[in-house]
Each structure stands twice: as C-alpha cells, then as structure tokens.
Design a protein around this motif. Structure first.
Motif, PDB file in Angstrom:
ATOM      1  N   THR A 119     -17.842 -17.375  10.424  1.00 31.66           N
ATOM      2  CA  THR A 119     -18.388 -16.777   9.193  1.00 31.66           C
ATOM      3  C   THR A 119     -19.789 -17.303   8.909  1.00 31.66           C
ATOM      4  O   THR A 119     -20.643 -16.550   8.438  1.00 31.66           O
ATOM      5  N   GLU A 173     -14.078  -9.718   7.709  1.00 32.85           N
ATOM      6  CA  GLU A 173     -12.657  -9.915   7.378  1.00 32.85           C
ATOM      7  C   GLU A 173     -11.912 -10.547   8.552  1.00 32.85           C
ATOM      8  O   GLU A 173     -11.104 -11.463   8.368  1.00 32.85           O
ATOM      9  N   TYR A 174     -12.185 -10.062   9.737  1.00 30.59           N
ATOM     10  CA  TYR A 174     -11.553 -10.609  10.937  1.00 30.59           C
ATOM     11  C   TYR A 174     -11.852 -12.104  11.071  1.00 30.59           C
ATOM     12  O   TYR A 174     -10.959 -12.913  11.315  1.00 30.59           O
ATOM     13  N   GLU A 232     -12.840 -14.232   8.726  1.00 34.78           N
ATOM     14  CA  GLU A 232     -12.235 -14.994   7.633  1.00 34.78           C
ATOM     15  C   GLU A 232     -10.748 -15.222   7.886  1.00 34.78           C
ATOM     16  O   GLU A 232     -10.232 -16.323   7.660  1.00 34.78           O
ATOM     17  N   GLU A 233     -10.055 -14.200   8.370  1.00 32.06           N
ATOM     18  CA  GLU A 233      -8.627 -14.343   8.678  1.00 32.06           C
ATOM     19  C   GLU A 233      -8.406 -15.327   9.826  1.00 32.06           C
ATOM     20  O   GLU A 233      -7.496 -16.154   9.787  1.00 32.06           O
ATOM     21  N   LYS A 234      -9.245 -15.233  10.839  1.00 33.92           N
ATOM     22  CA  LYS A 234      -9.134 -16.123  11.996  1.00 33.92           C
ATOM     23  C   LYS A 234      -9.345 -17.576  11.569  1.00 33.92           C
ATOM     24  O   LYS A 234      -8.566 -18.460  11.941  1.00 33.92           O
ATOM     25  N   ALA A 288      -9.039 -18.852   8.538  1.00 35.86           N
ATOM     26  CA  ALA A 288      -7.956 -19.260   7.645  1.00 35.86           C
ATOM     27  C   ALA A 288      -6.718 -19.636   8.466  1.00 35.86           C
ATOM     28  O   ALA A 288      -6.041 -20.624   8.164  1.00 35.86           O
ATOM     29  N   GLY A 289      -6.424 -18.872   9.496  1.00 39.78           N
ATOM     30  CA  GLY A 289      -5.291 -19.172  10.369  1.00 39.78           C
ATOM     31  C   GLY A 289      -5.474 -20.483  11.101  1.00 39.78           C
ATOM     32  O   GLY A 289      -4.528 -21.246  11.277  1.00 39.78           O
TER      33      GLY A 289
END
Length: 102
Positions: free
Chosen positions: A14, A48-49, A51-53, A55-56
């Motif tokens: 990000t 979004e991709y 941020e999700e990655k 966060a995971g």
C-alpha cells in the motif's frame, strides 16, 4: 490502459501504491491528461487487494524471511582475479584510445 493495468499489478504494497498513485496523478496533470481517462476501478481494486493482503499477513503474524546464506561458489582469489582482469582490460582500452586519437 493495458499498460496501466500491468504497472498497477507490479505494485506490491500500500505504501508503494500511494507513491505510484501520486506519481501517476502528477504525470497526468503535467501532460494535461484528464484524470477520467485513468481507470479508477483498476486503481481501487488493486488498492483493496493490497489492503486485504497486508491485513491477512498481520493476522497470520507474517514475518519476512530472507534467503539463507549460501556457500560461495567462488573463492576470494577467483573473485579478485576477475577484478584484476577487468582492470587490465580497462587499462588496455584506455591506452589504445589515447594512441588512436594522437
């Protein structure tokens, strides 16, 4: 737009995406290209991709790992000889260039 999609897909974090998006916006403004020509959907989806990655990775306790050190394939003497050879070649080229210009 295909090149934009390819470039966006190369961005892997990000923070890198923030820089990319800022540079893209600056370039578009500099060349007078309307922001509407850029696929905002492509940018939004990739953000979004990422941020999700990220966060995971935080949830899983992600730890960056580096490759384990390898045993050297070349000895110190072999490496030194490569540089010695290069320096000798550069010296020859330098001498040749001086003699050919005079």
């Amino acid at each position: 737009m295909g090149e934009l999609t390819e470039r966006v897909s190369e961005v892997s974090s990000t923070s890198e995406f923030d820089s990319f998006e800022s540079e893209l916006t600056s370039a578009l403004m500099r060349y007078g290209v309307p922001l509407a020509t850029v696929s905002q959907q492509t940018l939004s989806e990739h953000r979004e991709y990422l941020e999700e990655k990220e966060a995971g990775q935080e949830k899983e306790g992600y730890k960056s790992t580096s490759r384990p050190p390898r045993d050297s394939d070349a000895s110190d003497d072999e490496v030194r000889s490569l540089f010695d050879d290069r320096n000798r070649c550069e010296a020859v080229v330098e001498r040749e260039s001086k003699t050919s210009t005079h």
